[in-house]
Design a protein around this motif. Structure first.
Motif, PDB file in Angstrom:
ATOM      1  N   ARG A  95       0.915  -1.215   0.372  1.00 14.18           N
ATOM      2  CA  ARG A  95       0.468  -0.102   0.163  1.00 14.18           C
ATOM      3  C   ARG A  95       0.803   1.018  -0.244  1.00 14.18           C
ATOM      4  O   ARG A  95       1.600   1.732   1.419  1.00 14.18           O
ATOM      5  CB  ARG A  95      -0.901  -0.131   1.067  1.00 14.18           C
ATOM      6  CG  ARG A  95      -1.825  -1.172   1.279  1.00 14.18           C
ATOM      7  CD  ARG A  95      -2.397  -1.345   2.347  1.00 14.18           C
ATOM      8  NE  ARG A  95      -1.514  -2.187   3.311  1.00 14.18           N
ATOM      9  CZ  ARG A  95      -1.706  -2.489   4.498  1.00 14.18           C
ATOM     10  NH1 ARG A  95      -3.243  -2.479   5.153  1.00 14.18           N
ATOM     11  NH2 ARG A  95      -0.480  -2.980   5.757  1.00 14.18           N
ATOM     12  N   ILE A  96       0.253   2.116  -0.997  1.00 18.58           N
ATOM     13  CA  ILE A  96       1.488   3.178  -1.049  1.00 18.58           C
ATOM     14  C   ILE A  96       0.688   4.668  -1.420  1.00 18.58           C
ATOM     15  O   ILE A  96       0.011   4.374  -2.297  1.00 18.58           O
ATOM     16  CB  ILE A  96       2.050   2.918  -3.467  1.00 18.58           C
ATOM     17  CG1 ILE A  96       2.938   1.211  -3.245  1.00 18.58           C
ATOM     18  CG2 ILE A  96       3.231   3.942  -2.515  1.00 18.58           C
ATOM     19  CD1 ILE A  96       3.623   1.118  -4.384  1.00 18.58           C
ATOM     20  N   GLY A  97       1.251   5.622  -0.427  1.00 18.85           N
ATOM     21  CA  GLY A  97       0.778   6.825  -0.447  1.00 18.85           C
ATOM     22  C   GLY A  97       1.673   7.118  -1.195  1.00 18.85           C
ATOM     23  O   GLY A  97       2.615   7.564  -1.599  1.00 18.85           O
ATOM     24  N   THR A  98       1.117   8.995  -2.055  1.00 17.66           N
ATOM     25  CA  THR A  98       1.818   9.746  -2.300  1.00 17.66           C
ATOM     26  C   THR A  98       1.565  11.377  -2.706  1.00 17.66           C
ATOM     27  O   THR A  98      -0.231  11.734  -2.444  1.00 17.66           O
ATOM     28  CB  THR A  98       1.843   9.582  -3.707  1.00 17.66           C
ATOM     29  OG1 THR A  98       2.698   9.827  -4.937  1.00 17.66           O
ATOM     30  CG2 THR A  98       0.831   9.148  -5.078  1.00 17.66           C
ATOM     31  N   GLU A 127      -3.784   9.206  -3.114  1.00 15.11           N
ATOM     32  CA  GLU A 127      -3.224  10.110  -2.316  1.00 15.11           C
ATOM     33  C   GLU A 127      -2.915  10.087  -1.359  1.00 15.11           C
ATOM     34  O   GLU A 127      -4.488  10.089  -1.292  1.00 15.11           O
ATOM     35  CB  GLU A 127      -3.850  10.896  -3.890  1.00 15.11           C
ATOM     36  CG  GLU A 127      -3.117  10.750  -5.215  1.00 15.11           C
ATOM     37  CD  GLU A 127      -3.758  11.719  -5.841  1.00 15.11           C
ATOM     38  OE1 GLU A 127      -4.291  12.833  -5.615  1.00 15.11           O
ATOM     39  OE2 GLU A 127      -3.321  12.168  -7.193  1.00 15.11           O
ATOM     40  N   SER A 130       1.246  14.715   2.652  1.00 15.00           N
ATOM     41  CA  SER A 130       1.978  14.720   3.411  1.00 15.00           C
ATOM     42  C   SER A 130       1.192  14.387   4.930  1.00 15.00           C
ATOM     43  O   SER A 130       2.372  13.564   5.835  1.00 15.00           O
ATOM     44  CB  SER A 130       3.547  15.549   3.252  1.00 15.00           C
ATOM     45  OG  SER A 130       3.809  15.395   1.378  1.00 15.00           O
ATOM     46  N   VAL A 133       0.659  10.967   6.251  1.00 16.50           N
ATOM     47  CA  VAL A 133       1.488  10.580   5.803  1.00 16.50           C
ATOM     48  C   VAL A 133       1.498   8.854   7.156  1.00 16.50           C
ATOM     49  O   VAL A 133       1.128   7.875   7.605  1.00 16.50           O
ATOM     50  CB  VAL A 133       2.220  10.659   5.155  1.00 16.50           C
ATOM     51  CG1 VAL A 133       3.089   9.380   5.154  1.00 16.50           C
ATOM     52  CG2 VAL A 133       2.675  10.588   4.032  1.00 16.50           C
ATOM     53  N   LEU A 137       0.427   6.003   8.268  1.00 13.48           N
ATOM     54  CA  LEU A 137       1.514   4.434   8.230  1.00 13.48           C
ATOM     55  C   LEU A 137       1.187   3.658   9.911  1.00 13.48           C
ATOM     56  O   LEU A 137       1.330   2.790   9.842  1.00 13.48           O
ATOM     57  CB  LEU A 137       2.880   5.705   8.088  1.00 13.48           C
ATOM     58  CG  LEU A 137       3.218   5.341   6.751  1.00 13.48           C
ATOM     59  CD1 LEU A 137       4.584   5.937   6.836  1.00 13.48           C
ATOM     60  CD2 LEU A 137       3.584   4.167   6.134  1.00 13.48           C
ATOM     61  N   LEU A 142      -1.057   2.024   5.352  1.00  8.49           N
ATOM     62  CA  LEU A 142      -0.132   2.004   4.530  1.00  8.49           C
ATOM     63  C   LEU A 142       1.044   2.147   4.756  1.00  8.49           C
ATOM     64  O   LEU A 142       1.000   1.553   5.883  1.00  8.49           O
ATOM     65  CB  LEU A 142       0.653   3.364   3.694  1.00  8.49           C
ATOM     66  CG  LEU A 142      -0.725   5.039   3.546  1.00  8.49           C
ATOM     67  CD1 LEU A 142      -0.294   6.341   3.718  1.00  8.49           C
ATOM     68  CD2 LEU A 142      -1.110   4.832   2.137  1.00  8.49           C
ATOM     69  N   ALA A 145       5.225   5.642   1.366  1.00 11.95           N
ATOM     70  CA  ALA A 145       4.692   6.558   0.976  1.00 11.95           C
ATOM     71  C   ALA A 145       5.358   7.607   0.779  1.00 11.95           C
ATOM     72  O   ALA A 145       6.833   7.978   1.254  1.00 11.95           O
ATOM     73  CB  ALA A 145       3.493   7.775   2.157  1.00 11.95           C
ATOM     74  N   ILE A 147       6.554  11.440   0.720  1.00 17.12           N
ATOM     75  CA  ILE A 147       6.725  13.108   0.467  1.00 17.12           C
ATOM     76  C   ILE A 147       7.238  13.826   0.696  1.00 17.12           C
ATOM     77  O   ILE A 147       8.549  13.465   0.413  1.00 17.12           O
ATOM     78  CB  ILE A 147       6.703  12.679   3.157  1.00 17.12           C
ATOM     79  CG1 ILE A 147       7.425  12.194   3.353  1.00 17.12           C
ATOM     80  CG2 ILE A 147       5.546  11.325   3.374  1.00 17.12           C
ATOM     81  CD1 ILE A 147       8.234  12.611   4.675  1.00 17.12           C
TER      82      ILE A 147
END
Length: 316
Positions: A95-98, A127, A130, A133, A137, A142, A145, A147
């Protein structure tokens, strides 16, 4: 013996401030969180919480235990990472945050490299600002990510999160339209200090990110450092919108270098002595997890092989 799951709740209460916020973040009921924290108090043998009006705050003993909880949970994350490394192959969901501008500029190239090197991994992208995040996490929403932070808005140290640098890029002033034609000939224009570069636009409208974002804070503080308070007309988090508005003379705005690759006609970009730094964040102790290490490697490879369009400068 103190229960690790209850320590996690105590740590979240210290950071989020209310039992209701902890319950919402972790998908519990408020009563369940209260009950578990009461059990933790009995396990600890000392009061950990006290009422302050309608809020619950940590006692000195509670704050001490929350600090130890950070260390305990970091060691647990490290153990999970090492166990994952003992398994054969790298696979499963990631799971990736951006942040929004990282979506088109960084993530596709990174995921393409990840798919090439580790096809069994299943990246899941969302999305996220920052500023959120760390919460994502800690809550397990997530795994890793992207940031960023800016000059004038440095990142706040967070013991629950580890970071590795990815890239650094300069910021640009975006202007355009008739206002630019008139002001570009002002006596202060053409210098290289922040005051000289921004000063001619002190009385014009400004385009910033929305209130509460790091981009908004950076814009306001940069203008203040140049000697004026910006008169904000538009707020937009999408840099394409900032560029489009600047191009038609609706105001001046700030954009990072990676957003300038497809700037519309009519926009004028002036490089500033300001920088944005992008990093990869994950839970403290999780950097050796094979999936996270694979994403870090893929993102760095992707950034090093990006095309020759105007691009960020990599951090060694």
């Amino acid at each position: 013996m103190l229960d690790v799951r209850r320590l996690h709740l105590l740590r979240e209460l210290e950071r989020r401030g209310t039992i209701a916020a902890v319950a919402e973040a972790l998908s519990f009921t408020a009563s369940a969180v209260s009950q578990q924290l009461s059990v933790l108090e009995r396990e600890a043998g000392v009061p950990l919480l006290e009422r302050s009006g309608r809020r619950v705050v940590l006692t000195p003993a509670g704050r001490t235990l929350a600090t130890h909880a950070d260390a305990v949970l970091e060691r647990l994350e490290l153990a999970v990472s090492q166990l994952a490394g003992a398994r054969e192959g790298v696979g499963g969901p990631l799971r990736i945050g951006t942040f929004p501008s990282g979506g088109p500029a960084i993530v596709p190239a990174a995921l393409a490299e990840l798919a090439l090197q580790h096809p069994a991994l299943e990246p899941m992208l969302q999305e996220i600002d920052s500023a959120r995040v760390s919460d994502g996490l800690r809550a397990g929403e997530l795994d890793v990510a992207l940031i960023h932070d800016y000059d004038f808005v440095p990142a706040t140290p967070d013991a629950t999160m580890d970071e590795v640098p990815l890239l650094q890029e300069p910021m640009y002033l975006a202007t355009g339209g008739a206002a630019h034609s008139a002001l570009a000939t002002a006596p202060a224009a053409g210098g290289d200090t922040l005051a000289e570069l921004l000063g001619p636009w002190a009385e014009t409208p400004w385009i910033t990110a929305r209130d509460g974002t790091t981009g908004h804070a950076m814009a306001v503080r940069a203008c203040q450092a140049a000697g004026f308070q910006p008169r904000i007309r538009h707020q937009a988090n999408d840099f394409r919108t900032v560029l489009a508005l600047a191009a038609i003379g609706q105001g001046a705005g700030f954009v990072p270098e990676m957003a300038t690759t497809h700037a519309p006609g009519g926009v004028v970009l002036t490089r500033l002595p300001l920088f944005r730094r992008s990093k990869i964040a994950f839970r403290a102790g999780g950097g050796t997890h094979p999936a996270i290490a694979a994403f870090v490697a893929a993102a760095r490879t992707a950034m090093s092989t990006t095309s020759s369009d105007p691009q960020p400068h990599e951090i060694p």
